[in-house]
Scaffold this active site. Structure first.
Site, PDB file in Angstrom:
ATOM      1  N   GLU A 208       0.832  -1.211   0.000  1.00 19.30           N
ATOM      2  CA  GLU A 208       0.000   0.000   0.000  1.00 19.30           C
ATOM      3  C   GLU A 208       0.867   1.261   0.000  1.00 19.30           C
ATOM      4  O   GLU A 208       0.559   2.238  -0.689  1.00 19.30           O
ATOM      5  CB  GLU A 208      -0.946   0.004   1.202  1.00 19.30           C
ATOM      6  CG  GLU A 208      -2.056  -1.050   1.120  1.00 19.30           C
ATOM      7  CD  GLU A 208      -2.900  -0.906  -0.150  1.00 19.30           C
ATOM      8  OE1 GLU A 208      -3.323   0.217  -0.455  1.00 19.30           O
ATOM      9  OE2 GLU A 208      -3.118  -1.919  -0.843  1.00 19.30           O
TER      10      GLU A 208
ATOM     11  N   ASP B 288       3.938  -4.350  -5.936  1.00 18.06           N
ATOM     12  CA  ASP B 288       4.526  -5.589  -5.399  1.00 18.06           C
ATOM     13  C   ASP B 288       6.053  -5.496  -5.400  1.00 18.06           C
ATOM     14  O   ASP B 288       6.706  -5.799  -4.400  1.00 18.06           O
ATOM     15  CB  ASP B 288       4.118  -6.804  -6.268  1.00 18.06           C
ATOM     16  CG  ASP B 288       2.658  -7.206  -6.071  1.00 18.06           C
ATOM     17  OD1 ASP B 288       2.025  -6.708  -5.109  1.00 18.06           O
ATOM     18  OD2 ASP B 288       2.155  -8.006  -6.878  1.00 18.06           O
TER      19      ASP B 288
HETATM   20 ZN   LIG Z   1      -2.422  -2.755  -4.818  1.00 18.95          ZN
END
Ligand SMILES: [Zn+2]
Length: 477
Positions: free
Chosen positions: A128, A197
């Protein structure tokens, strides 16, 4: 206390306002203006206040402290530039977390239910934070990757809907705006997800974690929700696919082994959250006892059992379970706070007091310890001392509505009526109710009478809040 709940329409309009400080340049035509970093900060704060009035929150100081400490640790090694963060813990067992422009970090209780280790929890937060640092919320490369005001308003509104559960028809009507939908698509495009990621994994490693936790978390979520007709919000916006898991796994495997996978503290906090979502303390106790029967050395289960027993009124049993934990780790804050809670519940206030005092000499700035110190002083009918203790808390948490709420209560008890109204004003402003905030300062001014230094201070603060309210009204036309 009751207060007006601002509607989401007010929210959207407020967010379309140029921000609150007097020194900001006027935006002119808001539909084309780009949000500056300072405006982003202020819009974020205004939006947080309104979000606070819309969703139920978890106010356990230990949970708040854990989330804040762990996220700041991740932010240190992240690419997030503006590190002035504010947090909101949403009382929902659904899996969700977000980091929004303006530095607002939101975590659902459900993240703790789903993330089985600290590494898994940290992977979600690192992912996030990467959306935030890479400005995936922004419209595009044009305008220095800065967002336009209506887009930011739409985006933040979208998050309110997600946070509130999305079921409410009135909320859904506003959710249906094209801008919000487009924004969400952009933020969660496959490319952005991959980047979040990748950058999240790098950050996990830099922060000392084992990044293998990220694919592990994804794999488990996929197994868990594969056949679920209504997967949690987080999975709707973050589809977990075989190829994404494989990508993440490949990347994570390149990291040196030996990073942190889990911590005792995470597990203890997780036990607290699990107990929150048990239907009754008895059911919680039953589940923790079963874990303990399986492995008598499971200290987390013993702690969970003890706090469930305190909540359920089995005080002797709780005492027996806490004793071996405290013998083993006499300085663990979480165990000591459980013992303090038990002593307060058993009306052994002097014991609780001396334990808190001893712990505070070791951890003078610890938020949960300072909070329980205030609770104890109030229980012992010492509101004036409690008021002084709260000043220390306020220094570290000047924007925490929970603390301002306590300050108001305490000042009321100690007979500081002007201070009571001032504290209520700050509380109402932090939860987005400017009207009540301004009214509270009227009461304070009336009391201040001829004390001119004081009444002019109150006046100045009131003018700031009125300016904020006026801008909202202007936007409403
Ligand atoms: Zn995401």
């Amino acid at each position: 206390m009751t207060f007006l709940r601002p509607t989401l329409l007010t929210l959207a309009c407020l967010l379309a306002s140029p921000g609150f400080a007097d020194d900001l340049p006027s935006l002119g035509d808001a539909s084309s203006a780009v949000v500056s970093p300072e405006q982003e900060h202020q819009l974020g704060r205004a939006w947080l206040a309104l979000l606070r009035s819309q969703v139920q929150q978890l106010n356990d100081p230990q949970l708040k402290d854990y989330v804040e400490t762990s996220v700041y640790k991740l932010v240190e090694t992240s690419q997030v530039n503006d590190r002035r963060l504010e947090f909101i813990l949403i009382n929902s067992p659904q899996l969700n977390a977000f980091a929004a422009p303006g530095g607002i970090v939101g975590v659902n209780g459900g993240l703790f239910l789903n993330a089985q280790t600290e590494g898994e929890y940290a992977s979600v937060m690192a992912h996030e934070l990467a959306h935030l640092s890479q400005r995936h919320f922004a419209r595009g490369v044009e305008a220095q990757q800065r967002m336009q005001v209506p887009m930011m308003a739409a985006l933040l509104t979208g998050i309110v809907i997600a946070a509130a559960g999305g079921g409410d028809a009135g909320i859904a009507a506003i959710a249906g705006t094209q801008a919000a939908a487009i924004q969400e698509q952009r933020r969660f495009s496959r490319q952005n997800e991959q980047e979040a990621d990748r950058i999240g994994i790098q950050n996990l490693e830099k922060a000392g974690y084992d990044p293998r936790s990220m694919p592990t978390m994804f794999e488990r979520l996929m197994r868990q929700y594969r056949f679920d007709a209504r997967p949690p919000e987080f999975l709707l916006t973050h589809p977990v696919t075989e190829s994404r898991i494989a990508d993440t796994r490949n990347r994570a495997e390149q990291a040196k082994p030996g990073g942190i996978e889990d911590s005792m503290r995470y597990q203890l906090i997780r036990a607290r959250v699990q107990l929150t979502y048990e239907e009754t303390p008895g059911l919680g106790a039953k589940r923790f006892r079963a874990q303990l029967d399986e492995n008598p050395k499971n200290d987390v289960a013993r702690y969970g059992l003890a706090i469930a027993q305190i909540k359920g009124g089995q005080l002797n049993e709780a005492r027996q379970n806490l004793a071996p934990l405290l013998a083993k780790s006499p300085n663990e804050i979480i165990y000591n706070l459980a013992q303090v809670d038990l002593d307060i519940t058993s009306n052994k206030l002097a014991d609780a007091q001396s334990r808190v005092d001893r712990m505070l000499t070791q951890y003078p700035d610890n938020y949960p310890l300072n909070q329980v110190r205030v609770d104890l002083l109030l229980k012992q009918n010492r509101p004036a001392d409690a008021e002084k203790a709260l000043e220390t808390l306020l220094k570290n948490r000047p924007d925490d509505p929970d603390v301002w709420y306590m300050v108001a209560e305490t000042r009321g008890l100690s007979g500081n009526i002007i201070g009571l109204h001032q504290a209520r004003a700050e509380y109402f402003a932090l939860v987005g109710d400017y009207r009540q905030a301004i009214q509270q300062l009227d009461f304070a001014k009336r009391r201040a009478g001829t004390n001119f230094p004081l009444s002019s201070r109150i006046d100045a603060r009131q003018r700031e809040l009125m300016e904020q309210e006026r801008m909202v009204k202007d936007m409403m036309g």
